[in-house]
Design a protein around this motif. Sequence first.
Motif, PDB file in Angstrom:
ATOM      1  N   ALA A 297       0.831  -1.203   0.000  1.00 56.14           N
ATOM      2  CA  ALA A 297       0.000   0.000   0.000  1.00 56.14           C
ATOM      3  C   ALA A 297       0.862   1.248   0.000  1.00 56.14           C
ATOM      4  CB  ALA A 297      -0.922  -0.005   1.222  1.00 56.14           C
ATOM      5  N   GLY A 298       1.908   1.240   0.813  1.00 55.17           N
ATOM      6  CA  GLY A 298       2.792   2.395   0.857  1.00 55.17           C
ATOM      7  C   GLY A 298       3.442   2.669  -0.478  1.00 55.17           C
TER       8      GLY A 298
ATOM      9  N   LEU B 147      -9.097  -0.874  -1.778  1.00 52.17           N
ATOM     10  CA  LEU B 147      -8.453   0.428  -1.938  1.00 52.17           C
ATOM     11  C   LEU B 147      -7.136   0.316  -2.693  1.00 52.17           C
ATOM     12  CD1 LEU B 147      -9.165   2.089   1.531  1.00 52.17           C
ATOM     13  CD2 LEU B 147     -10.234   2.611  -0.672  1.00 52.17           C
ATOM     14  N   ILE B 148      -6.403  -0.767  -2.470  1.00 55.23           N
ATOM     15  CA  ILE B 148      -5.179  -0.983  -3.246  1.00 55.23           C
ATOM     16  C   ILE B 148      -5.515  -1.074  -4.727  1.00 55.23           C
ATOM     17  CG2 ILE B 148      -3.431  -2.733  -3.803  1.00 55.23           C
ATOM     18  CD1 ILE B 148      -3.084  -3.186  -0.826  1.00 55.23           C
TER      19      ILE B 148
ATOM     20  N   ILE C  61      -6.039   2.736   4.397  1.00 53.70           N
ATOM     21  CA  ILE C  61      -5.348   1.443   4.354  1.00 53.70           C
ATOM     22  C   ILE C  61      -4.527   1.234   5.621  1.00 53.70           C
ATOM     23  CG2 ILE C  61      -3.523   0.139   3.188  1.00 53.70           C
ATOM     24  CD1 ILE C  61      -4.563   1.371   0.546  1.00 53.70           C
ATOM     25  N   GLU C  62      -3.876   2.274   6.097  1.00 51.31           N
ATOM     26  CA  GLU C  62      -3.103   2.154   7.333  1.00 51.31           C
ATOM     27  C   GLU C  62      -4.015   1.815   8.510  1.00 51.31           C
ATOM     28  OE1 GLU C  62      -1.063   5.858   7.571  1.00 51.31           O
ATOM     29  OE2 GLU C  62       0.458   5.301   6.104  1.00 51.31           O
ATOM     30  N   LEU C  63      -5.202   2.422   8.537  1.00 46.74           N
ATOM     31  CA  LEU C  63      -6.160   2.123   9.598  1.00 46.74           C
ATOM     32  C   LEU C  63      -6.644   0.677   9.508  1.00 46.74           C
ATOM     33  CD1 LEU C  63      -8.150   5.467   9.468  1.00 46.74           C
ATOM     34  CD2 LEU C  63      -6.879   4.633  11.456  1.00 46.74           C
ATOM     35  N   TYR C  64      -6.918   0.215   8.291  1.00 47.25           N
ATOM     36  CA  TYR C  64      -7.331  -1.181   8.133  1.00 47.25           C
ATOM     37  C   TYR C  64      -6.211  -2.134   8.547  1.00 47.25           C
ATOM     38  CZ  TYR C  64     -11.566   0.258   5.650  1.00 47.25           C
ATOM     39  OH  TYR C  64     -12.790   0.798   5.331  1.00 47.25           O
TER      40      TYR C  64
END
Length: 242
Positions: free
Chosen positions: A87-88, A154-155, A131-134
């Motif tokens: 994701a990052g 989201l990715i 995404i970070e929260l997930y």
Amino acid sequence: MNPDELARLEEERNFLLDSLRDVERERSAGDIDDEDYATLKSGYTQRAADVLKAIEAGQSTLNRRAPKSRAKAIVVSFAIVAFACLAGWLVATQSGQRLPGQTSTGGIENSTASLLSQARAINFSDPQQAIELYNDVVKLDPDNVEALTYRSWLIALIARDAADDIKIVALAAATQGLERAIQVDPKYPDAHCFLGIVRFRLAADAVGAKEQLDICAASNPPAEVMGFVSSIIEEVNAALAG
């Protein structure tokens, strides 16, 4: 495949994704020309996709061989790291920026319900943060099907307008995550809906897409999900008919 080999592949994946970030940074700074950029990016991206597939196969092997609780712990730990890295890199590549390293939750209560609520609110306005929260939710609750599903979705969304080489990595990551969500809860409609769309949009797999979209439509998904799935189903049916 044993855990040591899986760990080696994980290290290689992290190296490749770091290298892709560096290539983007060096190009932005004018340190490499377009030809070198294209060559390096293509090589790193293809190898990253191959390594992701190998990791997925290795996780399946460990899941069959190891006791259930141990296998689950191994697979979950690799999955969390994999999605965080992917994701990052995808967000950084699409935005042309390197990502900050701060934590996603700050001083807000670190509960699953709170994290999910925050993520839902910014799914489309700030996909990186969502995404970070997930990822944080999955650390607390590895079988949280909503977090598994929506971080994968989201990715895929981040990469939908990207170059083909980026889509290769996004397809592998999103597919892996959505299939895991379905494994956790086969009756959760959103995962089937999104996997069908990913297969059609990113993999041009109308047959595989129809299988998942049919399950999606029969599972009474949320109205907002079914609203855009309906048009995709029409496109898939047209592709199969043609």
